[in-house]
Design an enzyme around this catalytic site. Structure first.
Site, mmCIF file in Angstrom:
data_model
loop_
_atom_site.group_PDB
_atom_site.id
_atom_site.type_symbol
_atom_site.label_atom_id
_atom_site.label_comp_id
_atom_site.label_asym_id
_atom_site.label_seq_id
_atom_site.Cartn_x
_atom_site.Cartn_y
_atom_site.Cartn_z
ATOM 1 N N TRP A 261 2.219 8.406 13.483
ATOM 2 C CA TRP A 261 2.383 7.302 12.527
ATOM 3 C C TRP A 261 1.958 7.704 11.121
ATOM 4 O O TRP A 261 0.981 8.421 10.932
ATOM 5 C CB TRP A 261 1.519 6.122 12.978
ATOM 6 N N LYS A 262 2.682 7.207 10.114
ATOM 7 C CA LYS A 262 2.230 7.231 8.727
ATOM 8 C C LYS A 262 2.549 5.889 8.069
ATOM 9 O O LYS A 262 3.511 5.214 8.448
ATOM 10 C CB LYS A 262 2.880 8.363 7.923
ATOM 11 N N ASP B 142 0.856 4.292 4.059
ATOM 12 C CA ASP B 142 0.754 4.426 2.610
ATOM 13 C C ASP B 142 0.776 5.866 2.095
ATOM 14 O O ASP B 142 -0.038 6.687 2.517
ATOM 15 C CB ASP B 142 -0.560 3.822 2.107
ATOM 16 N N ARG C 126 -10.000 -3.343 -2.227
ATOM 17 C CA ARG C 126 -9.484 -2.109 -1.650
ATOM 18 C C ARG C 126 -8.521 -1.370 -2.581
ATOM 19 O O ARG C 126 -8.177 -1.833 -3.656
ATOM 20 C CB ARG C 126 -8.777 -2.404 -0.334
ATOM 21 N N ASP C 127 -8.090 -0.210 -2.098
ATOM 22 C CA ASP C 127 -7.041 0.609 -2.701
ATOM 23 C C ASP C 127 -7.400 1.105 -4.102
ATOM 24 O O ASP C 127 -6.636 0.911 -5.053
ATOM 25 C CB ASP C 127 -5.712 -0.160 -2.775
ATOM 26 N N GLU D 297 -1.713 -5.279 -4.132
ATOM 27 C CA GLU D 297 -2.257 -4.140 -3.403
ATOM 28 C C GLU D 297 -1.872 -2.818 -4.077
ATOM 29 O O GLU D 297 -0.997 -2.765 -4.938
ATOM 30 C CB GLU D 297 -1.718 -4.142 -1.977
#
Length: 532
Positions: A69-70, A72, A197-198, A246
């Site tokens: 899985w990938k 971002d 976040r981020d 985001e």
């Protein structure tokens, strides 16, 4: 870390990977067992050869995760003459164990990537797995890890939940290949909010400090630091109505007329109000502490359904010099509404494909005041052309099936007409003509429609994307990238782009041109195939 449209982040990652796409599988190809992880250094071509025997849905010329899985993308950084591209990766996706690490791939041309394995592992501290963040090269040794150290500021959620997000630091002294943690305490603790976040970190050379943009629900918070280890809040940019803001992005770019603008970008969900669910951005000014937008409403860098968590990064030449008038961009070709549902899981043992890398430039609109970002596919594609089919000028009145078959290619054309209602292309058309993806213009809009092929949107709500189009021009330039699981349409100068995930039957290889309400000439029609 992208939002999950009401689903918990954990439940998305914990879904049973093998078999979740069974309802979408359009061929009788054998189901693949999960593949062993390739050795670091494996190329895209060697990974493709390791796919299951029989039908493969792995993209031919787009970046795909080697296995599992990938999601971002993380902003690529330039180190030792090549781009280091990190992305969120879960090696335990097939077992249902949740959580992501940062995996690394390197590239010089942004088309051919070499896998380097996991660079920042998950679960090596009590703080658990790693979410989105950003890497910077600390050339001035402001952090004390040594000149040229690669420093990652990343969101983690101590305790394994999703409601306590804080920012942590990892550093590398071997050119960004492996990282150590800077203790287990956050460099930016959570002040008591749910969304925190981020982090996107840039160097403010004019003022000799670091600046962070951070996602805080409907606000992007801005922070200062001298050493990357201690951060101070200075201001915030607020915009509501498009969900949680985001994966923020902040950069300076020079327009073709010499005007310098700052751009603030975010991944956002505007579907509830008829807007995209991709990368929203504002052009404006930034004084080192606060961003001021030229207009309250954002523009969008993509209008399709599947270009999320996107990042932009510096365009550099072979010597490493930065181009102030252009940047590159890459996005995750998926959507949290149906992130786990892809035939690639069962056929090829992976879930995770990116868009083609784009070059973006800043242009002034015809109104004389608005500045917008225009996109075009990265020039590196030109070095990977394996076949060119030049069809010249094709006159069409109705539907014309071309003498061409293929599943991965680029088609460019300029459609001209005197009186017309609509025109475009039927991509990945079935032998009988009943299945296809439609791309083109109709009355006063450009569109990409995936309704008549297999796709992951089982709700049926997100099938056709629209952007404005002026039919009085009597012409439109289309550049469309088609791969096994995606279509990207660039309209005219690339102000408007549509990216959508698709899963056509592998026997659907035909290509047709069509017009509605008149005839048109498809001029300089060229098809290119690529080998990567």
């Amino acid at each position: 870390m992208p939002g999950t449209s009401g689903l918990s982040r954990r439940s998305l990652f914990a879904g049973s990977a093998a078999g979740t796409a069974a309802a979408l599988l359009p061929t009788a190809a054998a189901t693949a067992a999960p593949k062993p992880e390739p050795e670091p250094g494996a190329t895209a071509k060697s990974r493709t050869k390791s796919a299951a025997s029989g039908a493969s849905y792995r993209a031919e010329y787009h970046f795909t995760v080697p296995d599992q899985w990938k999601n971002d993308p993380q902003r690529p950084v330039w180190i030792d003459g090549e781009y280091h591209y990190y992305y969120l990766y879960n090696a335990d996706y097939f077992t249902g164990v949740v959580g992501t690490a940062w995996r690394l791939a390197t590239t010089k041309d942004l088309v051919s990537f070499t896998d380097r394995g996991v660079a920042v592992p998950k679960d090596t501290t009590p703080n658990g797995d790693l979410w989105s963040g950003s890497a910077v090269v600390d050339t001035g040794n402001t952090s004390g890890f040594g000149a040229g150290a690669v420093v990652v500021i990343v969101t983690m959620s101590p305790g394994g939940g999703t409601d306590h997000q804080e920012q942590f630091l990892y550093y590398s002294t071997d050119g960004g290949l492996t990282f150590d943690n800077y203790g287990t305490d956050p460099v930016l603790p959570n002040p008591g909010v749910a969304d925190f976040r981020d982090p996107k970190v840039i160097r403010d050379e004019d003022r000799g400090r670091w600046v962070m943009a951070l996602a805080e629900n409907d606000k992007i918070g801005f922070y200062h630091s001298d050493d990357l280890k201690s951060w101070t809040y200075v201001s915030g940019f607020v915009h509501d109505g498009i969900g949680v803001l985001e994966c923020p992005d902040l950069f300076r770019i020079t327009a073709g007329d010499g005007t310098v603008k700052w751009v603030l970008g975010v991944s956002a969900n505007g579907k509830g109000s008829g807007l995209p669910n991709t990368y929203a951005y504002w052009a404006g000014s930034f004084d080192g502490s606060a961003f001021t937008a030229d207009a309250s409403d954002p523009q969008w860098l993509d209008h399709g359904w599947d270009w999320y968590g996107a990042v932009t990064f510096e365009k550099r030449d072979a010597s490493g010099a930065v181009d102030a008038a252009a940047r590159y961009a890459i996005g995750w070709v998926n959507n949290w509404d149906y992130a786990d549902t892809t035939p690639t899981i069962d056929c090829d043992g992976f879930n995770g494909t990116d868009s083609i890398v784009r070059e973006i430039t800043l242009k002034k609109a015809s109104d004389g005041t608005t500045y917008y970002l225009a996109s075009r596919p990265v020039a590196g594609l030109d070095s990977h052309v394996s076949r060119t089919v030049n069809l010249g000028d094709v006159t069409v009145d109705g539907t014309k099936v071309l003498d061409y078959t293929g599943i991965s290619y680029e088609v460019t054309t300029e459609v001209t007409w005197s009186q017309l209602t609509g025109a475009g292309l039927q991509l990945r058309r079935s032998p009988g003509g009943g299945r296809h993806i439609d791309a083109g213009v109709y009355t006063n809009y450009a569109f990409l429609n995936r309704r008549n092929t297999v796709n992951a949107d089982t709700s049926g709500k997100w099938q056709e994307s629209h952007t404005p189009f002026d039919p009085s021009a009597g012409t439109v330039k289309l550049r469309i990238l088609v791969d096994r699981t995606s279509v990207e349409m660039f309209v005219d100068d690339g102000r408007y782009v549509h990216t959508s995930q698709v899963f056509p039957y592998l026997l659907d290889t035909r290509l047709a041109l069509f017009t509605i309400g008149g005839s048109a000439v498809f001029r300089n029609t060229v098809i290119r195939e690529f080998s990567v």
